[in-house]
Design an enzyme around this catalytic site. Sequence first.
Site, PDB file in Angstrom:
ATOM      1  N   PRO A  81     -10.953  -6.228  -7.236  1.00  0.00           N
ATOM      2  CA  PRO A  81      -9.894  -5.686  -6.392  1.00  0.00           C
ATOM      3  C   PRO A  81      -9.860  -4.159  -6.282  1.00  0.00           C
ATOM      4  O   PRO A  81      -9.165  -3.639  -5.407  1.00  0.00           O
ATOM      5  CB  PRO A  81      -8.619  -6.192  -7.081  1.00  0.00           C
ATOM      6  CG  PRO A  81      -9.011  -6.389  -8.504  1.00  0.00           C
ATOM      7  CD  PRO A  81     -10.458  -6.806  -8.489  1.00  0.00           C
ATOM      8  N   ASP A 138     -18.826  -2.249   1.576  1.00  0.00           N
ATOM      9  CA  ASP A 138     -17.715  -2.296   2.530  1.00  0.00           C
ATOM     10  C   ASP A 138     -16.760  -1.131   2.315  1.00  0.00           C
ATOM     11  O   ASP A 138     -16.789  -0.463   1.285  1.00  0.00           O
ATOM     12  CB  ASP A 138     -16.903  -3.578   2.300  1.00  0.00           C
ATOM     13  CG  ASP A 138     -17.584  -4.791   2.894  1.00  0.00           C
ATOM     14  OD1 ASP A 138     -18.458  -4.623   3.741  1.00  0.00           O
ATOM     15  OD2 ASP A 138     -17.221  -5.908   2.490  1.00  0.00           O
ATOM     16  N   LYS A 192     -16.165  -1.862   7.950  1.00  0.00           N
ATOM     17  CA  LYS A 192     -15.588  -2.044   9.288  1.00  0.00           C
ATOM     18  C   LYS A 192     -14.247  -1.332   9.309  1.00  0.00           C
ATOM     19  O   LYS A 192     -13.311  -1.726   8.649  1.00  0.00           O
ATOM     20  CB  LYS A 192     -15.401  -3.529   9.590  1.00  0.00           C
ATOM     21  CG  LYS A 192     -16.684  -4.320   9.542  1.00  0.00           C
ATOM     22  CD  LYS A 192     -16.444  -5.738  10.036  1.00  0.00           C
ATOM     23  CE  LYS A 192     -17.543  -6.668   9.568  1.00  0.00           C
ATOM     24  NZ  LYS A 192     -17.446  -7.010   8.130  1.00  0.00           N
ATOM     25  N   MET A 233      -4.827  -9.781   4.716  1.00  0.00           N
ATOM     26  CA  MET A 233      -4.963  -9.215   6.073  1.00  0.00           C
ATOM     27  C   MET A 233      -3.743  -9.551   6.930  1.00  0.00           C
ATOM     28  O   MET A 233      -3.887  -9.809   8.133  1.00  0.00           O
ATOM     29  CB  MET A 233      -6.251  -9.753   6.751  1.00  0.00           C
ATOM     30  CG  MET A 233      -7.514  -9.345   6.027  1.00  0.00           C
ATOM     31  SD  MET A 233      -9.000 -10.037   6.753  1.00  0.00           S
ATOM     32  CE  MET A 233      -8.977 -11.698   6.089  1.00  0.00           C
TER      33      MET A 233
HETATM   34  N1  SAH Z   1     -12.958 -10.751  -0.351  1.00  0.00           N
HETATM   35  C1  SAH Z   1     -11.709 -10.060  -0.564  1.00  0.00           C
HETATM   36  C2  SAH Z   1     -10.781 -10.166   0.639  1.00  0.00           C
HETATM   37  C3  SAH Z   1     -11.323  -9.521   1.899  1.00  0.00           C
HETATM   38  S1  SAH Z   1     -10.185  -9.567   3.226  1.00  0.00           S
HETATM   39  C4  SAH Z   1     -11.039 -10.611  -1.834  1.00  0.00           C
HETATM   40  O1  SAH Z   1     -11.474 -11.636  -2.373  1.00  0.00           O
HETATM   41  O2  SAH Z   1     -10.119  -9.967  -2.328  1.00  0.00           O
HETATM   42  C5  SAH Z   1      -9.392  -8.013   3.065  1.00  0.00           C
HETATM   43  C6  SAH Z   1      -7.982  -8.166   2.559  1.00  0.00           C
HETATM   44  O3  SAH Z   1      -7.982  -8.346   1.152  1.00  0.00           O
HETATM   45  C7  SAH Z   1      -7.078  -6.979   2.777  1.00  0.00           C
HETATM   46  O4  SAH Z   1      -6.567  -6.955   4.082  1.00  0.00           O
HETATM   47  C8  SAH Z   1      -5.991  -7.248   1.759  1.00  0.00           C
HETATM   48  O5  SAH Z   1      -5.108  -8.262   2.211  1.00  0.00           O
HETATM   49  C9  SAH Z   1      -6.782  -7.827   0.622  1.00  0.00           C
HETATM   50  N2  SAH Z   1      -7.129  -6.850  -0.438  1.00  0.00           N
HETATM   51  C10 SAH Z   1      -8.351  -6.605  -0.921  1.00  0.00           C
HETATM   52  N3  SAH Z   1      -8.305  -5.715  -1.945  1.00  0.00           N
HETATM   53  C11 SAH Z   1      -7.007  -5.400  -2.100  1.00  0.00           C
HETATM   54  C12 SAH Z   1      -6.293  -4.558  -3.008  1.00  0.00           C
HETATM   55  N4  SAH Z   1      -6.905  -3.834  -3.953  1.00  0.00           N
HETATM   56  N5  SAH Z   1      -4.943  -4.489  -2.895  1.00  0.00           N
HETATM   57  C13 SAH Z   1      -4.297  -5.203  -1.965  1.00  0.00           C
HETATM   58  N6  SAH Z   1      -4.917  -6.007  -1.072  1.00  0.00           N
HETATM   59  C14 SAH Z   1      -6.255  -6.122  -1.152  1.00  0.00           C
END
Ligand code: SAH
Length: 245
Positions: free
Chosen positions: A10, A33, A55, A167
């Site tokens: 995260p 990314d 993106k 998202m």
């Molecule tokens: N593959 C990623 C998700 C990708 S979609 C996963 O498993 O976490 C992208 C979304 O992930 C963002 O719009 C948000 O909703 C969430 N996200 C990813 N990292 C985050 C973080 N550190 N804090 C809050 N939301 C996060």
Amino acid sequence: MTVALVGAGPGDPDLLTVKAARLLAEADVVVHDALVGQGVLDLVAPGTELIDVGKRPGRPTPQELISALLVELGRQGRRVVRLKGGDPFVFGRGGEEAEALLAAGVPFEIVPGITSSVAAPAAAGIPVTHRGVSAAVTVVTGHRRAGEPDVDWRSLARVGGTVVVLMGVSQRAEIAAELQAGGLDPHTPVAAIERATTDQERVARCRLDELAATPVDSPAVIVIGPVSALDLTPAALVAAATPTS
Ligand code: SAH
């Protein structure tokens, strides 16, 4: 293995897997990314080629180009790390990249990461399941892409348990309205966790009927359900021990 589809977790580099950290240190080229934070990228060895395919609004890198790039780099026999936020197969489009590598006959491996869908709530002291409170968790995207199946929010309202929306920041008014139209209590607790596990983490808490008017910045994970009233962090312990007057 030439290409590794790696979950970066995260945000906090300490939440990388040991395998992810090792592959990053050994990589010839890292394709990453926008969501992958600087702390994680700092673990890449000096001299390693870094390719940012993030993106971002106004500067999109089409998914087909990313897949083609991975195939090309993989065919060169270089050690390629494709680094994605969270887990590569949770709304990360890692599945599409795996399909492209399979189709091209390029050997690859999948390295799971800690997904923000559970790590962000945990950072805010929210267990997504909790005995006696929530026996189910549904992880759902709030962002509909053309050609993707619609999320049936009204049915989701009847599933019970915890709804975790990724998202979903820009669509939160519609999501809250649809869930209420499906019968979810307007007083249902909600927590939105922005930039979880980074030094810019911020948590907003409200009720479902307040979500539309509550400021939330992207990227954020929105947690809807009774568990969102919980705050099982050490900070809560400090607050409880501090006299208020
Ligand atoms: N593959 C990623 C998700 C990708 S979609 C996963 O498993 O976490 C992208 C979304 O992930 C963002 O719009 C948000 O909703 C969430 N996200 C990813 N990292 C985050 C973080 N550190 N804090 C809050 N939301 C996060």
